[in-house]
Write a protein that holds these residues in place. Structure first.
Motif, mmCIF file in Angstrom:
data_model
loop_
_atom_site.group_PDB
_atom_site.id
_atom_site.type_symbol
_atom_site.label_atom_id
_atom_site.label_comp_id
_atom_site.label_asym_id
_atom_site.label_seq_id
_atom_site.Cartn_x
_atom_site.Cartn_y
_atom_site.Cartn_z
ATOM 1 N N SER A 76 0.819 -1.211 0.000
ATOM 2 C CA SER A 76 0.000 0.000 0.000
ATOM 3 C C SER A 76 0.853 1.262 0.000
ATOM 4 O O SER A 76 0.354 2.343 -0.294
ATOM 5 C CB SER A 76 -0.941 0.007 1.204
ATOM 6 N N ARG A 124 -2.828 2.023 6.722
ATOM 7 C CA ARG A 124 -2.736 0.572 6.889
ATOM 8 C C ARG A 124 -1.330 0.035 6.632
ATOM 9 O O ARG A 124 -1.061 -1.139 6.875
ATOM 10 C CB ARG A 124 -3.729 -0.144 5.981
ATOM 11 N N ASP A 183 2.157 -0.422 11.482
ATOM 12 C CA ASP A 183 1.733 -1.450 12.431
ATOM 13 C C ASP A 183 1.549 -0.943 13.852
ATOM 14 O O ASP A 183 0.778 -1.516 14.611
ATOM 15 C CB ASP A 183 2.771 -2.574 12.449
#
Length: 126
Positions: free
Chosen positions: A105, A111, A114
């Protein structure tokens, strides 16, 4: 487990400066990249800036280019955001984030990261 803790937020007049810090803790901390985000309308995260941990390559959102500088101190496991010429529209909670690995991405997308900190409030008054 990695924990991120932001600091350095506060109240500043338009045209002023602030320096945000994000301290990372964890047994082994070697992210692929780290970034700063702030909330956007619609409960989305607005990308501010990103830096690769190893090489130090940077990316900036257009609204902050030329005013904000992202940097990191690998020895201290700390991410920084130097914010100059602040505007009232910069008022937001600023979150730091860390990515364990490069994601399809890409940088600047929520997203892809983490770990997230709790945020630090920046308020710019007119």
């Amino acid at each position: 487990q990695v924990q991120l803790a932001e600091s350095g937020g506060g109240l500043v007049q338009a045209g002023g400066s602030l320096r945000l810090s994000c301290a990372a803790s964890g047994r082994t901390f070697s992210p692929y990249s780290m970034a700063w985000f702030r909330p956007a309308p619609g409960n989305e995260r607005e990308f501010v800036a990103d830096i690769t941990w190893s090489g130090g390559s940077t990316h900036y959102a257009d609204p902050v280019k030329g005013r904000f500088t992202i940097s990191r101190d690998k020895a201290k496991n700390t991410l920084y955001l130097q914010m100059n010429r602040l505007k009232t529209e910069d008022t937001a909670i600023y979150y730091c984030a860390a990515a364990r690995a490069r994601r399809p991405s890409g940088w600047g997308v929520g997203r892809s990261y983490d770990y997230w900190g709790q945020g630090t409030q920046v308020t710019v008054s007119s």
